[in-house]
Every structure is written in structure tokens, then in C-alpha cells.
Design a protein around this motif. Structure first.
Motif, PDB file in Angstrom:
ATOM      1  N   UNK A 128       0.826  -1.197   0.000  1.00  0.00           N
ATOM      2  CA  UNK A 128       0.000   0.000   0.000  1.00  0.00           C
ATOM      3  C   UNK A 128       0.866   1.255   0.000  1.00  0.00           C
ATOM      4  N   UNK A 129       1.912   1.263   0.813  1.00  0.00           N
ATOM      5  CA  UNK A 129       2.833   2.398   0.822  1.00  0.00           C
ATOM      6  C   UNK A 129       3.499   2.564  -0.540  1.00  0.00           C
ATOM      7  N   UNK A 130       3.784   1.442  -1.184  1.00  0.00           N
ATOM      8  CA  UNK A 130       4.394   1.490  -2.504  1.00  0.00           C
ATOM      9  C   UNK A 130       3.482   2.168  -3.511  1.00  0.00           C
ATOM     10  N   UNK A 131       2.183   1.933  -3.381  1.00  0.00           N
ATOM     11  CA  UNK A 131       1.239   2.524  -4.322  1.00  0.00           C
ATOM     12  C   UNK A 131       1.257   4.047  -4.258  1.00  0.00           C
ATOM     13  N   UNK A 132       1.644   4.609  -3.124  1.00  0.00           N
ATOM     14  CA  UNK A 132       1.727   6.061  -3.003  1.00  0.00           C
ATOM     15  C   UNK A 132       2.745   6.637  -3.968  1.00  0.00           C
ATOM     16  N   UNK A 133       3.761   5.849  -4.290  1.00  0.00           N
ATOM     17  CA  UNK A 133       4.862   6.353  -5.112  1.00  0.00           C
ATOM     18  C   UNK A 133       4.555   6.326  -6.600  1.00  0.00           C
ATOM     19  N   UNK A 134       3.468   5.673  -6.998  1.00  0.00           N
ATOM     20  CA  UNK A 134       3.092   5.658  -8.408  1.00  0.00           C
ATOM     21  C   UNK A 134       3.253   4.332  -9.087  1.00  0.00           C
ATOM     22  N   UNK A 135       4.168   3.486  -8.603  1.00  0.00           N
ATOM     23  CA  UNK A 135       4.363   2.198  -9.263  1.00  0.00           C
ATOM     24  C   UNK A 135       5.173   1.263  -8.392  1.00  0.00           C
ATOM     25  N   UNK A 136       4.739  -0.006  -8.368  1.00  0.00           N
ATOM     26  CA  UNK A 136       5.546  -1.035  -7.705  1.00  0.00           C
ATOM     27  C   UNK A 136       6.879  -1.217  -8.417  1.00  0.00           C
ATOM     28  N   UNK A 137       6.930  -0.816  -9.681  1.00  0.00           N
ATOM     29  CA  UNK A 137       8.152  -0.970 -10.459  1.00  0.00           C
ATOM     30  C   UNK A 137       9.271  -0.055 -10.045  1.00  0.00           C
ATOM     31  N   UNK A 138       9.012   0.806  -9.057  1.00  0.00           N
ATOM     32  CA  UNK A 138      10.021   1.751  -8.609  1.00  0.00           C
ATOM     33  C   UNK A 138      10.669   1.371  -7.288  1.00  0.00           C
ATOM     34  N   UNK A 139      10.131   0.359  -6.601  1.00  0.00           N
ATOM     35  CA  UNK A 139      10.527   0.194  -5.211  1.00  0.00           C
ATOM     36  C   UNK A 139      11.382  -1.035  -4.936  1.00  0.00           C
ATOM     37  N   UNK A 140      12.519  -0.814  -4.268  1.00  0.00           N
ATOM     38  CA  UNK A 140      13.420  -1.898  -3.885  1.00  0.00           C
ATOM     39  C   UNK A 140      13.095  -2.411  -2.501  1.00  0.00           C
ATOM     40  N   UNK A 141      13.799  -3.465  -2.085  1.00  0.00           N
ATOM     41  CA  UNK A 141      13.702  -3.920  -0.704  1.00  0.00           C
ATOM     42  C   UNK A 141      14.968  -4.662  -0.326  1.00  0.00           C
ATOM     43  N   UNK A 142      15.186  -4.741   0.981  1.00  0.00           N
ATOM     44  CA  UNK A 142      16.290  -5.527   1.537  1.00  0.00           C
ATOM     45  C   UNK A 142      15.721  -6.407   2.638  1.00  0.00           C
ATOM     46  N   UNK A 143      16.209  -7.639   2.743  1.00  0.00           N
ATOM     47  CA  UNK A 143      15.825  -8.509   3.840  1.00  0.00           C
ATOM     48  C   UNK A 143      17.101  -8.975   4.525  1.00  0.00           C
ATOM     49  N   UNK A 144      17.223  -8.656   5.808  1.00  0.00           N
ATOM     50  CA  UNK A 144      18.481  -8.810   6.530  1.00  0.00           C
ATOM     51  C   UNK A 144      18.389  -9.865   7.620  1.00  0.00           C
ATOM     52  N   UNK A 145      19.509 -10.543   7.832  1.00  0.00           N
ATOM     53  CA  UNK A 145      19.640 -11.462   8.950  1.00  0.00           C
ATOM     54  C   UNK A 145      20.361 -10.787  10.104  1.00  0.00           C
ATOM     55  N   UNK A 146      20.647 -11.563  11.131  1.00  0.00           N
ATOM     56  CA  UNK A 146      21.362 -11.035  12.291  1.00  0.00           C
ATOM     57  C   UNK A 146      22.855 -10.915  11.978  1.00  0.00           C
ATOM     58  N   UNK A 147      23.498  -9.960  12.625  1.00  0.00           N
ATOM     59  CA  UNK A 147      24.943  -9.795  12.467  1.00  0.00           C
ATOM     60  C   UNK A 147      25.664 -10.862  13.288  1.00  0.00           C
ATOM     61  N   UNK A 148      26.564 -11.597  12.628  1.00  0.00           N
ATOM     62  CA  UNK A 148      27.357 -12.596  13.330  1.00  0.00           C
ATOM     63  C   UNK A 148      28.310 -11.889  14.293  1.00  0.00           C
ATOM     64  N   UNK A 149      28.258 -12.193  15.596  1.00  0.00           N
ATOM     65  CA  UNK A 149      29.094 -11.469  16.565  1.00  0.00           C
ATOM     66  C   UNK A 149      30.585 -11.710  16.382  1.00  0.00           C
ATOM     67  N   UNK A 150      30.949 -12.799  15.711  1.00  0.00           N
ATOM     68  CA  UNK A 150      32.372 -13.116  15.505  1.00  0.00           C
ATOM     69  C   UNK A 150      32.895 -12.501  14.214  1.00  0.00           C
ATOM     70  N   UNK A 151      32.209 -12.759  13.102  1.00  0.00           N
ATOM     71  CA  UNK A 151      32.691 -12.309  11.797  1.00  0.00           C
ATOM     72  C   UNK A 151      32.179 -10.922  11.414  1.00  0.00           C
ATOM     73  N   UNK A 152      31.091 -10.485  12.024  1.00  0.00           N
ATOM     74  CA  UNK A 152      30.490  -9.210  11.639  1.00  0.00           C
ATOM     75  C   UNK A 152      29.658  -9.301  10.381  1.00  0.00           C
ATOM     76  N   UNK A 153      29.566 -10.496   9.798  1.00  0.00           N
ATOM     77  CA  UNK A 153      28.827 -10.682   8.556  1.00  0.00           C
ATOM     78  C   UNK A 153      27.349 -10.944   8.861  1.00  0.00           C
ATOM     79  N   UNK A 154      26.485 -10.518   7.945  1.00  0.00           N
ATOM     80  CA  UNK A 154      25.074 -10.839   8.045  1.00  0.00           C
ATOM     81  C   UNK A 154      24.583 -11.278   6.669  1.00  0.00           C
ATOM     82  N   UNK A 155      23.751 -12.306   6.641  1.00  0.00           N
ATOM     83  CA  UNK A 155      23.122 -12.685   5.394  1.00  0.00           C
ATOM     84  C   UNK A 155      22.138 -11.586   4.979  1.00  0.00           C
TER      85      UNK A 155
END
Length: 371
Positions: free
Chosen positions: A256-283
Motif C-alpha cells: 500500500x505504501x508502494x502505491x503512493x509512489x506511483x508504481x511497484x516498479x520503482x521500489x526496492x527492498x532488503x531482507x536482513x539477517x542477524x549480524x554474526x558477533x564473531x565475523x560481523x557478517x550478516x546474510x
């Protein structure tokens, strides 16, 4: 940046391969002009994986994703696979990746660019200046809860059921993501649920409130029922900064928020995991929210900008390349200000172009900015 930054590309189905080709142009440009290179590998997911491997997300794809520093995802699904059983559908590919990689926080920005104010279905004075970040919990809730299924009752009638279930730790970790984001933005979180009718909603409201009080007293917290939030998004969207929701409500409200912008074709997304406390890496996995759009697949008219902007999010969140992410986002804004439009954002007086021309225009703008 060293070339051993591992990037897995999953084009998927429908328009996914088409818009992903335009991202590869950007990646090639960054390799030439910014000395930013990746160790890239491509994999199968969704319908393409079903055709080749018999599974919407083969084990080999999951292993590649776990080994990568970031995953750039296209889209999955289409009518070709609509007749498959529920547990074999292409859409399960993205669900498995989220679950197996622990990608619990989905970030969906809804930003109304000045050049696209008139593309929105709402009045310009309502949407001008809208800048919302929806944070959606993405590994729990009704999409994963058990029991679930369709059963036949003694009277021969069928009943379908799903379970919306959350552990307080699942709520707490995604709440922290929302509060951390708000501190970098306008310092307000609107947490949405249905605490008036759902027990899981009552727990959601309680845990989010406890986290705010104990760890983020400087961030304003507003609780709002999900249905009211939907109404408010259409009437007064500029009141929102960060919207925090569970898997179901976050899914619905981010579209619904995306529709405010005019098109779903304009909007990106990121899906993040937890930060590994040892390596600092996150999926992390990055994808446009527009889906596979099978009705326009193969026609060369899909908007590649959401996929390109997803890559910009990847640069910022997975590799801390804020300057390069901003460069790419600015190039997209300049192209739109110059009047180029794909069909989904077409406006009177603008120049209509296809997928390839829009991608080429972004690269040309990057050239100008880097000159």
C-alpha cells in the motif's frame, strides 16, 4: 574493493531476468569506473528452478546463498506453475531463502521522488515529500506458523486454517531494527498490529513497548491498529517515518505504501539477517517488490529501476558503500527528472522507453556524474 566480495544473482522468472540484465550493466560500469568488483555467481530459483531441478529452491541454491556476502533476487512465479501443489509453488523459493538464511527483517522504502509526484493515484499535495520505511518481520507469523492446512470436516465441507504465532524474541529483534533505523531518520516508529482482536497482536504491542522503554527511550513510539494504518497511509502518509509490522501486516502495508509512489516498479527492498558477533557478517537478500509480472514478461517494457535501486541498497547495507549507493540513486532520480518513463510510470509529455533504454540511460547518467 577486493573482488572476493561474493554476490549471488538469482534472476528467477517473468521479468526477473530482463530487469536483472540492466543491473549487470550497472555492475559492469562500477567495475570499469569505480574499481568495485564482485565475485559473481548465478543460481536458479522459482519456476526456473522447478523446470531444471524439480524444486523452487534447490539445496545448491541455498548453499550458494549462504556462501555469498549478498544475494540479488529478481522475481518468481507465473501462471505456468499455478496448477502445482501448494508445497511445490515457485513462491516457496523466496520463503525458503528467508527461513534458511535467517532473513528476519524486511526493509521496504516508499519514497516519492519529485519527478514522480504526479504518477501517484493520490493528490500531489498528499504524497509530495513522502519518505517511509516499512520494516516487516519475515520469518515468523502466519506465513510460517503451524498448524496450517486444508481439511475435510465430517460433513464433507472443507476448512482452511493458518496460525499466526510469534515468540517474543522474534518480535524483539525486528523491533530493534526498526528503532535503529528510526534513529538515523526522523526518530519515530509506528508499530502496527491488531491487539484489539488477536493474542499475537497483544504480545507484539507489549514486547515492542518494552524494547522502546528499555533501550530506545529517545525514539517516539506510536501504536496503531493495522486497518487504521492502511487508512492513514491513504489520507495522511507524511505522518509516518518507520512503520513496523508482522509478516502479514507488513506485507500488505508495504504494498500500500508502494502505491503512493506511483508504481511497484520503482521500489526496492532488503531482507536482513542477524549480524554474526564473531565475523560481523550478516546474510542479506535484495529484491524489487514488483513480482514477476508475467503479463509483460518478454516484451521489453518492464521497469528496471526497482531492481537497480535494490542493488543500491545492497551496496549500502552489505558493503557499506554509501557513496556509490547514493551515486546510483541520484542517477536514477536524474534520469526521471529528464523525462524518461517506462509504461508503468508514464505521464503526459514524457518520453516512453523500454527496459533496455531505461537501463542504458542510468549508465549514461552515471558516466556524466563521474566525468
Amino acid at each position: 574493493m577486493a573482488a572476493n566480495k561474493k554476490l549471488l544473482i538469482l534472476p528467477g522468472d517473468g521479468i526477473g531476468p530482463e530487469v536483472m540484465r540492466e543491473v549487470r550493466r550497472v555492475i559492469d560500469w562500477m567495475s570499469r569506473r569505480r574499481a568495485i568488483s564482485f565475485d559473481m555467481e548465478e543460481g536458479l530459483v522459482g519456476g526456473a528452478a522447478i523446470e531444471a531441478e524439480g524444486s523452487p529452491c534447490p539445496d545448491v541454491t541455498v548453499e550458494k546463498a549462504k556462501a555469498a556476502d549478498a544475494v540479488l533476487f529478481g522475481s518468481v512465479g507465473g501462471p505456468r506453475w499455478d496448477s502445482l501443489p501448494f508445497d511445490q509453488r515457485p513462491e516457496l523459493g523466496i520463503l525458503r531463502l528467508r527461513k534458511d538464511l535467517g532473513l528476519f527483517a524486511n526493509l521496504r522504502p516508499a519514497l516519492v521522488l519529485d519527478a514522480l509526484v504526479d504518477a501517484s493515484s493520490l493528490k500531489a499535495d498528499i504524497v509530495r515529500g513522502v519518505d517511509i520505511m516499512v520494516v516487516r518481520e519475515s520469518t515468523g507469523g502466519v506465513y510460517f506458523g503451524e498448524p496450517r492446512g486444508v481439511e475435510t470436516l465430517p460433513d464433507g465441507k472443507r476448512r482452511g486454517f493458518d496460525t499466526d504465532v510469534y515468540h517474543e524474541d522474534e518480535i524483539a529483534r525486528v523491533a530493534r531494527v526498526a528503532f535503529d533505523l528510526a534513529r538515523k531518520r526522523r526518530n519515530k516508529v509506528t508499530s502496527v498490529e491488531k491487539a484489539n482482536v488477536m493474542q499475537s497482536g497483544r504480545l507484539w504491542r507489549a514486547v515492542v513497548g518494552e524494547i522502546q522503554k528499555a533501550e530506545y527511550p529517545d525514539v517516539e513510539l506510536e501504536n496503531m491498529y493495522a486497518d487504521n494504518c492502511a487508512m492513514q497511509l491513504c489520507s495522511r502518509p507524511k505522518q509516518f517515518d518507520v512503520i513496523l509490522g508482522n509478516n502479514l501486516f507488513g506485507d500488505v502495508l508495504s504494498d500500500l505504501a508502494a502505491a503512493l509512489t506511483g508504481s511497484l516498479g520503482m521500489l526496492p527492498s532488503a531482507t536482513l539477517g542477524a549480524v554474526d558477533p564473531v565475523t560481523g557478517k550478516r546474510h542479506a537478500l535484495y529484491e524489487p517488490i514488483h513480482g514477476s509480472a508475467p503479463d509483460i514478461a518478454g516484451k521489453g517494457i518492464a521497469n528496471p529501476l526497482a531492481q537497480i535501486l535494490s542493488f543500491a541498497m545492497l551496496l549500502r547495507w552489505s558493503f557499506a558503500l554509501d557513496e556509490d549507493a547514493t551515486l546510483l540513486e541520484t542517477a536514477v532520480a536524474k534520469v526521471l527528472s529528464g523525462g524518461l518513463r517506462t509504461a508503468d510510470i508514464m505521464q503526459p509529455g514524457m518520453a516512453r522507453v523500454g527496459t533496455s533504454v531505461m537501463g542504458e540511460a542510468v549508465v549514461r547518467e552515471l558516466d556524466k556524474m563521474a566525468a
